[in-house]
Design an enzyme around this catalytic site. Structure first.
Site, PDB file in Angstrom:
ATOM      1  CD  GLU A   1      -0.290   1.752  14.059  1.00 22.45           C
ATOM      2  OE1 GLU A   1      -1.238   2.628  14.232  1.00 22.45           O
ATOM      3  OE2 GLU A   1       0.653   0.867  13.317  1.00 22.45           O
TER       4      GLU A   1
ATOM      5  CB  CYS B   1      -6.679  -1.383  12.048  1.00 24.44           C
ATOM      6  SG  CYS B   1      -4.424  -2.525  11.796  1.00 24.44           S
TER       7      CYS B   1
END
Length: 166
Positions: free
Chosen positions: A70, A98
């Site tokens: 990401e 996360c």
């Protein structure tokens, strides 16, 4: 659905019309990451029905603990457009993001995050302190970000089953 246990927060399970197509592109990135020796996590960023950027986990090959799929995609896109304002984009990831990745989503104003596998699908990637920190950031993020989880969940989870975590 909210579950503050091992599972991340999924605000909406309703699938968007292009979610599977974009998630398949993220799966391709995850497979490429695995071939390179990284954790098999992939990401794409979409806008107006098309993919505008791609990223894959590069933690091991770059020796950069922040090189999550990401983050890689977001870095590439912000550099390309010259702005941190991503409020008109959607982030797709093969694994629930996360805390670091969600914090970056918040900082760049990405309004929608779509992910495949849940934390419980790969406990070796999400355990102990990670779960507590992730739950805290998700509690904050869910006020500004719509999360859709479980898109191609089984396929995404299979990628992680035997993988080495970062």
């Amino acid at each position: 659905m909210e579950d503050m246990g091992s599972k991340m927060i999924c605000v909406s399970m309703r699938q968007g019309p292009s979610d599977e197509r974009f998630m398949l592109a993220a799966v391709d990135e995850a497979m490429a990451a695995a071939k390179e020796g990284n954790a098999p996590v992939g990401s794409v960023i979409a806008r107006n029905g098309r993919i505008v950027e791609r990223g894959r986990n590069r933690v091991f090959t770059t020796c950069d603990i922040t090189a999550h799929a990401e983050i890689v995609a977001i870095r590439k896109l912000t550099k390309k457009i010259g702005s941190f304002d991503l409020r008109h984009y959607t982030l797709y990831s093969t694994f629930v993001p996360c805390a670091m990745c969600v914090a970056t989503v918040l900082r760049t104003d990405i309004p929608i995050v779509v992910y495949g596998a849940e934390a419980e699908d790969a406990p070796h990637f999400s355990s102990g302190i990670h779960t507590k920190v992730n739950n805290s950031i998700y509690a904050i993020a869910k006020r500004r970000v719509r999360f859709r989880g479980g898109i191609l969940r089984v396929r995404c989870a299979r990628l992680l089953a035997d993988a080495k975590s970062d």
